[in-house]
Structure formats: C-alpha cells, structure tokens
Design a protein around this motif. Structure first.
Motif, PDB file in Angstrom:
ATOM      1  N   SER A 173      -2.525   1.431  -5.036  1.00 17.57           N
ATOM      2  CA  SER A 173      -1.611   2.452  -5.541  1.00 17.57           C
ATOM      3  C   SER A 173      -2.348   3.347  -6.530  1.00 17.57           C
ATOM      4  O   SER A 173      -3.549   3.203  -6.766  1.00 17.57           O
ATOM      5  N   SER A 192       7.313   8.813   5.733  1.00 19.04           N
ATOM      6  CA  SER A 192       6.253   8.472   6.674  1.00 19.04           C
ATOM      7  C   SER A 192       5.297   9.646   6.842  1.00 19.04           C
ATOM      8  O   SER A 192       5.720  10.751   7.201  1.00 19.04           O
ATOM      9  N   PRO A 204       1.816   4.899   1.159  1.00 15.52           N
ATOM     10  CA  PRO A 204       1.567   5.433   2.505  1.00 15.52           C
ATOM     11  C   PRO A 204       0.308   6.274   2.620  1.00 15.52           C
ATOM     12  O   PRO A 204      -0.387   6.217   3.638  1.00 15.52           O
ATOM     13  N   THR A 205      -0.012   7.050   1.588  1.00 19.23           N
ATOM     14  CA  THR A 205      -1.172   7.933   1.683  1.00 19.23           C
ATOM     15  C   THR A 205      -2.495   7.184   1.590  1.00 19.23           C
ATOM     16  O   THR A 205      -3.555   7.779   1.817  1.00 19.23           O
ATOM     17  N   SER A 235       3.779  -1.038   3.745  1.00 20.90           N
ATOM     18  CA  SER A 235       3.826   0.303   3.171  1.00 20.90           C
ATOM     19  C   SER A 235       4.980   0.370   2.181  1.00 20.90           C
ATOM     20  O   SER A 235       6.110  -0.008   2.504  1.00 20.90           O
ATOM     21  N   LEU A 273      -3.038   4.179   3.327  1.00 14.14           N
ATOM     22  CA  LEU A 273      -3.095   3.198   4.406  1.00 14.14           C
ATOM     23  C   LEU A 273      -4.431   3.234   5.146  1.00 14.14           C
ATOM     24  O   LEU A 273      -4.949   2.198   5.570  1.00 14.14           O
ATOM     25  N   VAL A 292       0.841  -1.200   0.000  1.00 13.51           N
ATOM     26  CA  VAL A 292       0.000   0.000   0.000  1.00 13.51           C
ATOM     27  C   VAL A 292       0.874   1.246   0.000  1.00 13.51           C
ATOM     28  O   VAL A 292       1.832   1.336   0.787  1.00 13.51           O
TER      29      VAL A 292
END
Length: 293
Positions: A144, A222, A98-99, A124, A101, A96
């Motif tokens: 994605s 992150s 990060p944005t 991630s 998640l 996935v």
C-alpha cells in the motif's frame, strides 16, 4: 483463554454474533458462551447487548487491543515452532491496493519460486481496508501507500514510486502528445477509481492543485474496468504507469505522462511491527529486500 480471545476478535471484526461464529467455525451459542466466560474471567463487560450486537464497551475496546497482541504472539509462536519442524509452509495472506497488483505479481512470483511449499492468497483492497485487516489479524502483510495514510505502528519496506499517466486509446485527440499537464484535464472525459480508493484521493488532490474540478460519470474500484472503458472509446483514465504497463503492449492504448507536477508517491510492504515477525512475513520482507536491491 486464547480461543476465547480469538472469538472476541472475530466478533469485533464481524460486528454480528452469527457471522463471527461462522468465521471461527463454531455455533452462535458456543461463541456467545465463550464471550460471557471471557467477561466473567476478566470481571468486566466487553460487549453491549440488546436484541443484536451493540458494539464494544470502553473496556471491550481496550481488551481488543490486548487480545490482538496476545493472539498475534501466540500465532507467531506456533508458526515458528511449526517452521522449525517442517520448514517454511502454510498460507501467506497479502492485501494489495489495486494499482499495485502488477508489482505484487512480480514479488509473489519470486517468493513462490523461492518457497515452493508456501501458498499465497492475494486480495485486492483499499489502503484503509488493508490497515484495518492487518490490525484485525485478517491479513499477514500488505502492499500500500507509505506516505498518505496514517500507518500507525507498522513495519514498512519501500518497493517503488508511483508516477501517473493519462491512459487513452490511440485514436483519442490527445494520443499523439508526448505528455499532458494536469491543468489540461478539465475538458477530458475521465473515468476514475471510486473515492474510497487512496489513488483516487491522490488524483483528486493533484487535479485540485491544478485548478481542475472533475465529476467523472463513470467510477469503478477495478483498474480493469477503467481500461475497458478506455478501450471502448471516448474515455480516458488516470493510473500509475506501473499499473498500466502490462496493458500497453496489447491493443490500442497510449500512456501519456502527466506533468506540472510530476507527482510521485511511495508504495511498499506493510506489516505489523513485531519482533520476531511471522516466519512467512519475514521471508517475504527478505525477498522484497533482495528485489529492491
């Protein structure tokens, strides 16, 4: 033959005999012997060797494509037969960005409730890494961007559209605004995702389109780290609204929609284009389709 092809795929991914042997659970001499046996049976050299791994030969690159296809089919066959006997179970490996998640959590929660015998591993990763790991059979599926990276031959299912906001602390000079234009961000102290992240490349393109040049002093892969900087005071960050909403009800954060343009990008499930799909992937696609509907 299948086990040797799996070792060959592991070697191509790890680019190191020792790490590849560890990944497939054999000794390095066993892996080296298996690769040589594979070369002998195919009648071509697959790997350039010297004092260390030197890459694949042109024939090796072509064999790698076939190996991934053959191994994927063999795994799918074994998995389908196992599901026929024991029902849906096993481990689903999901990569996935990060944005996304938070969106992934909603999907995997519904999927886990519907299929209690399935374990889920959520990793991630960047959009490029997700595509590479799908090709290398290291992931089963991913979440994605659908319209920014060249996806190649993949099955896709749109989940949502990503919209962008400026995240600030409630005492920030811009916090009282209802919205902020991209062109106004030139003087704002921004901390952003690292350049290897597709979200950062999207944001950089939108800033450039608005005539803004940004060289952030703080970068991270992150979203949690970026929000920590904002909460520490004096900083702002740009994130999709969906990635930020989980934090807006806790602590002094404001999300200001970014306008001119009101940019949107599609995010969705990505899986290898194959028929039939792995049972776990087919079940996740079905659950995602129900959520979207």
């Amino acid at each position: 033959m299948i086990d040797k092809l799996e070792m060959f795929i592991a070697l191509a991914q790890a680019r190191h005999f020792g790490r590849a042997a560890e990944a497939v659970g054999v000794t390095q001499p066993s892996l080296s012997a298996a690769i040589r046996q594979l070369e002998d049976s195919l009648g071509v050299m697959l790997v350039l060797r010297g004092s260390r791994y030197g890459g694949l030969t042109p024939e090796g690159e072509r064999v790698l494509q076939w190996a991934r296809r053959i191994v994927a089919d063999a795994r799918a066959m074994r998995e389908e037969l196992r599901v026929t006997r024991a029902g849906l179970s096993g481990t689903l490996r999901l990569g996935v960005i990060p944005t996304a998640l938070a969106a992934a959590a909603r999907l995997t929660a519904a999927f886990a409730a519907a299929h209690p015998d399935v374990r889920i591993t959520i990793l991630s990763a960047t959009s490029i890494a997700i595509l590479d790991d799908l090709d290398a059979l290291a992931l089963d599926t991913g979440i994605s961007y659908l319209d920014n990276e060249p996806l190649g031959t993949k099955a896709t299912l749109p989940l949502f559209e990503e919209r962008y906001a400026l995240l600030v602390r409630e005492d920030h000079v811009l916090a009282a605004r209802d919205a902020v234009a991209w062109a106004e961000l030139g003087e704002v102290a921004l901390c952003l995702l690292t350049p290897d992240m597709q979200n950062r490349r999207i944001v950089a393109g939108l800033l450039a389109q608005a005539g803004v040049t940004v060289a952030p002093r703080i970068e991270s892969n992150s979203t949690i780290a970026l929000l920590g900087q904002v909460l520490a005071g004096g900083w702002a960050t740009i994130l999709p609204l969906g990635a930020a909403e989980a934090f807006l009800s806790h602590g002094p954060l404001r999300a200001l929609p970014l306008t001119d343009p009101d940019a949107r990008h599609r995010v969705g499930l990505i899986a290898p284009a194959r028929e039939p799909q792995l049972p776990l992937v087919a079940a996740l696609l079905a659950e995602a389709g129900r959520m979207v509907r």
